[in-house]
Design a protein around this motif. Sequence first.
Motif, mmCIF file in Angstrom:
data_model
loop_
_atom_site.group_PDB
_atom_site.id
_atom_site.type_symbol
_atom_site.label_atom_id
_atom_site.label_comp_id
_atom_site.label_asym_id
_atom_site.label_seq_id
_atom_site.Cartn_x
_atom_site.Cartn_y
_atom_site.Cartn_z
ATOM 1 N N VAL A 1 5.652 35.938 7.861
ATOM 2 C CA VAL A 1 6.492 35.642 9.017
ATOM 3 C C VAL A 1 7.250 36.893 9.434
ATOM 4 O O VAL A 1 7.447 37.143 10.629
ATOM 5 N N ALA A 2 7.669 37.713 8.465
ATOM 6 C CA ALA A 2 8.352 38.966 8.783
ATOM 7 C C ALA A 2 7.456 39.880 9.609
ATOM 8 O O ALA A 2 7.906 40.510 10.579
ATOM 9 N N GLN B 1 8.725 28.687 0.419
ATOM 10 C CA GLN B 1 8.210 29.913 -0.181
ATOM 11 C C GLN B 1 6.695 30.089 -0.079
ATOM 12 O O GLN B 1 6.224 31.231 -0.130
ATOM 13 N N ASP B 2 5.942 29.018 0.042
ATOM 14 C CA ASP B 2 4.482 29.131 -0.008
ATOM 15 C C ASP B 2 3.853 28.918 1.364
ATOM 16 O O ASP B 2 4.489 28.429 2.299
ATOM 17 N N ASP B 3 2.556 29.229 1.437
ATOM 18 C CA ASP B 3 1.834 29.104 2.703
ATOM 19 C C ASP B 3 1.829 27.682 3.248
ATOM 20 O O ASP B 3 1.754 27.482 4.464
ATOM 21 N N VAL B 4 1.918 26.680 2.369
ATOM 22 C CA VAL B 4 1.886 25.294 2.842
ATOM 23 C C VAL B 4 3.076 24.971 3.747
ATOM 24 O O VAL B 4 3.023 24.015 4.521
ATOM 25 N N GLY B 5 4.134 25.765 3.658
ATOM 26 C CA GLY B 5 5.312 25.526 4.492
ATOM 27 C C GLY B 5 5.521 26.563 5.573
ATOM 28 O O GLY B 5 6.626 26.704 6.094
ATOM 29 N N ILE B 6 4.460 27.267 5.946
ATOM 30 C CA ILE B 6 4.594 28.396 6.864
ATOM 31 C C ILE B 6 5.223 27.989 8.199
ATOM 32 O O ILE B 6 6.002 28.739 8.787
ATOM 33 N N GLU B 7 4.911 26.785 8.698
ATOM 34 C CA GLU B 7 5.481 26.371 9.982
ATOM 35 C C GLU B 7 6.983 26.125 9.873
ATOM 36 O O GLU B 7 7.736 26.427 10.804
ATOM 37 N N VAL B 8 7.438 25.606 8.745
ATOM 38 C CA VAL B 8 8.873 25.433 8.534
ATOM 39 C C VAL B 8 9.556 26.796 8.437
ATOM 40 O O VAL B 8 10.650 27.000 8.979
ATOM 41 N N GLN B 9 8.916 27.740 7.757
ATOM 42 C CA GLN B 9 9.490 29.082 7.641
ATOM 43 C C GLN B 9 9.586 29.764 9.009
ATOM 44 O O GLN B 9 10.566 30.449 9.310
ATOM 45 N N ASN C 1 9.949 28.158 11.803
ATOM 46 C CA ASN C 1 11.027 27.461 12.494
ATOM 47 C C ASN C 1 12.388 27.931 11.999
ATOM 48 O O ASN C 1 13.333 28.110 12.789
ATOM 49 N N LEU C 2 12.497 28.126 10.684
ATOM 50 C CA LEU C 2 13.720 28.676 10.099
ATOM 51 C C LEU C 2 14.084 30.007 10.744
ATOM 52 O O LEU C 2 15.226 30.225 11.173
ATOM 53 N N MET C 3 13.120 30.896 10.820
ATOM 54 C CA MET C 3 13.411 32.226 11.346
ATOM 55 C C MET C 3 13.639 32.208 12.856
ATOM 56 O O MET C 3 14.420 33.016 13.379
ATOM 57 N N ARG C 4 12.992 31.296 13.578
ATOM 58 C CA ARG C 4 13.300 31.164 15.002
ATOM 59 C C ARG C 4 14.762 30.772 15.187
ATOM 60 O O ARG C 4 15.451 31.294 16.086
ATOM 61 N N PHE C 5 15.238 29.849 14.335
ATOM 62 C CA PHE C 5 16.641 29.448 14.417
ATOM 63 C C PHE C 5 17.557 30.642 14.142
ATOM 64 O O PHE C 5 18.489 30.917 14.903
ATOM 65 N N LEU C 6 17.320 31.339 13.035
ATOM 66 C CA LEU C 6 18.207 32.442 12.654
ATOM 67 C C LEU C 6 18.173 33.568 13.694
ATOM 68 O O LEU C 6 19.227 34.071 14.123
ATOM 69 N N LEU C 7 16.977 33.960 14.100
ATOM 70 C CA LEU C 7 16.843 35.100 15.005
ATOM 71 C C LEU C 7 17.413 34.831 16.394
ATOM 72 O O LEU C 7 17.651 35.769 17.154
ATOM 73 N N ALA C 8 17.652 33.571 16.709
ATOM 74 C CA ALA C 8 18.255 33.238 18.002
ATOM 75 C C ALA C 8 19.733 33.611 18.057
ATOM 76 O O ALA C 8 20.337 33.595 19.130
ATOM 77 N N HIS C 9 20.308 33.969 16.891
ATOM 78 C CA HIS C 9 21.743 34.235 16.824
ATOM 79 C C HIS C 9 22.014 35.709 16.531
ATOM 80 O O HIS C 9 21.352 36.317 15.692
ATOM 81 N N ARG C 10 22.997 36.236 17.207
ATOM 82 C CA ARG C 10 23.531 37.569 16.941
ATOM 83 C C ARG C 10 24.979 37.433 16.513
ATOM 84 O O ARG C 10 25.634 36.423 16.801
ATOM 85 N N MET C 11 25.476 38.467 15.822
ATOM 86 C CA MET C 11 26.870 38.435 15.415
ATOM 87 C C MET C 11 27.764 38.375 16.648
ATOM 88 O O MET C 11 27.735 39.287 17.483
#
Length: 313
Positions: A84-85, A286-294, A296-306
């Motif tokens: 995802v990175a 942590q694993d490939d089986v959850g790649i879509e959740v990961q 989604n997690l990063m879409r949420f985080l990256l939408a925010h700036r300090m």
Amino acid sequence: MRNAAFRLCAVVGAVLIAATLLGASPRAQARTDQRCYTNAAGTRCYYLHVPPGSSTGRPLMVYLHGCNDPLADARPTGFSLARVADEMGFVLAYPIQDQAANKDVCWNWDKAENRERGRGEPSLIAGITTNLIDQFGLDRSRVYLGGYSAGGAMTTNLGATYPDLYAAIAPMAGAPYRTELGGQVIIDAMGARARPMPTFFLQTLFDQISNFVIGRANLAQWREADNLADPGSVPTVPTRLDVLVAGPGLPIPLTAEHYDSPRGCELAQFTTPLLAEHAIGARIVQDDVGIEVQRNLMRFLLAHRMPAPHRTC
């Protein structure tokens, strides 16, 4: 484990120096290295994954593992969040707990010194974070922290004590700050730095270690803290509800509750894998089986700036 990690750090450093002397670019392609950081609280080593191309101006995600042997079980070189990175273009750091500090390799989130700014393990994690920002020229406004289980609880500790460092956090399967109810304890820890903290939660419905009630208490505590920092910033009930899939090979339903600010940004998201317990939750993040959740997690985080102090978005 510590001695092996130090030897590996020395080897990696020598390789990178040699590559530089030969005129090669050590960041021409994605890579995962192991490094170590030391301050007055001790030493912690960490994996660092840098996507292809220049690191300058990239976001940083710091991920904290749960109670396991990260060298044997988490397989950071194959850690799916590294995929995802590469897709989304953020640098990924994976700190490793020292077995000398905890025989089960858990982050010691429940110790008093690890609930305060500038002390213990939070100071080590924050030190790794700031060193990477400076060394790689990363974007200070897009720095994130997340973790699962003991790593999720430690994420809550740092979200409360370093709100000026992390733009958004993901305390997954973690405990409320100081295992207390109510948001005032977070506001007290933030002090003059108090602000709403965008927060992503993941809590399996049948978690036998950090049970579902604890996850809901964590959500409620952060929601209350956000509204103390900026009244009316987070609704008390979800504004939207989605049904998700974890990824290939894990056909279980997940629900995602969205808590949108009146100013137009999502301040909290609570994801529940409905037919899962603690170990399956760890696989999802942590694993490939959850790649879509990961993703989604990063879409949420990256939408925010300090943001500026006391502001929501």
